[in-house]
Design an enzyme around this catalytic site. Sequence first.
Site, PDB file in Angstrom:
ATOM      1  N   LYS A 176      35.207  34.312  21.600  1.00 57.62           N
ATOM      2  CA  LYS A 176      33.796  34.452  21.227  1.00 57.62           C
ATOM      3  C   LYS A 176      32.963  34.686  22.481  1.00 57.62           C
ATOM      4  O   LYS A 176      32.961  33.868  23.405  1.00 57.62           O
ATOM      5  CB  LYS A 176      33.323  33.167  20.562  1.00 57.62           C
ATOM      6  CG  LYS A 176      33.151  33.287  19.079  1.00 57.62           C
ATOM      7  CD  LYS A 176      32.461  32.054  18.594  1.00 57.62           C
ATOM      8  CE  LYS A 176      32.142  32.172  17.136  1.00 57.62           C
ATOM      9  NZ  LYS A 176      31.468  30.965  16.662  1.00 57.62           N
TER      10      LYS A 176
HETATM   11  C1  E4P Z   1      30.169  30.724  13.814  1.00 56.23           C
HETATM   12  O1  E4P Z   1      30.757  31.652  14.316  1.00 56.23           O
HETATM   13  C2  E4P Z   1      28.869  30.255  14.322  1.00 56.23           C
HETATM   14  O2  E4P Z   1      28.999  29.728  15.602  1.00 56.23           O
HETATM   15  C3  E4P Z   1      28.276  29.237  13.363  1.00 56.23           C
HETATM   16  O3  E4P Z   1      28.400  29.738  12.053  1.00 56.23           O
HETATM   17  C4  E4P Z   1      26.839  28.885  13.694  1.00 56.23           C
HETATM   18  O4  E4P Z   1      26.325  28.101  12.661  1.00 56.23           O
HETATM   19  P1  E4P Z   1      24.957  27.275  12.785  1.00 56.23           P
HETATM   20  O5  E4P Z   1      23.838  28.247  12.876  1.00 56.23           O
HETATM   21  O6  E4P Z   1      24.911  26.447  11.561  1.00 56.23           O
HETATM   22  O7  E4P Z   1      25.074  26.456  14.059  1.00 56.23           O
END
Ligand code: E4P
Length: 216
Positions: free
Chosen positions: A83
């Site tokens: 990521k």
């Molecule tokens: C996933 O890839 C993201 O990091 C996650 O869905 C973020 O979610 P949030 O906005 O609830 O922190």
Amino acid sequence: MKLFLDTANIKEIREAVSWGIISGVTTNPSLMERAKADYKNSIKEICEIVKGPVSAEVLARDAEGMIKEATKLSEIDEHVNIKIPIGKEGLKAIKELSAMGIKTNCTLIFSANQALLAALAGATYVSPFVGRLDDIGNDGMQIVADIMQIFRNYCIESQVIVASVRHPEHVKEAALIGADIATVPFAVLEKMVQHALTDKGIERFLEDAKKAGLKI
Ligand code: E4P
């Protein structure tokens, strides 16, 4: 559409995988903090359970640092993808990692243009954050629809992961739009399974089975 689980909680991952509906997992530093687990060991354990794509996020802010961290993370397991937050340094890192054959998930996407840039740089996945957009009064799902249209227009191969999912409606809308993947918190997954009429229906069937003295 595929469903990924958006958590670093091993118990939740084991449970959701046992339902047969999860093909990958996404994590981020906040989810890691919540799980209170050692980073690399936790990613390794998740990969052993899921046997599908698992996203692990870099912490460095410069491309060189991101590439170094990505290389280490990708050595944990063949299923790990990296990521990388969208940005100039992120794009440089995605370009290099893509040339090295390391899969990436470009994260913190809040516009269709950011998704387009990430895809052009070679991202395997792009992750628009619908919930956080909704939170500031924008229409998160419209960004997903725009990205899907752009990717279709040019046969772009990057896959769209709908992220920051807050409720079952987000998942349904993502599926209707034709998004490749939605990454879903365990609590949302539990809500997706349930329906009050299902519970009522089971209760009534069991009462009638008792009255009829049915046995199997
Ligand atoms: C996933 O890839 C993201 O990091 C996650 O869905 C973020 O979610 P949030 O906005 O609830 O922190």
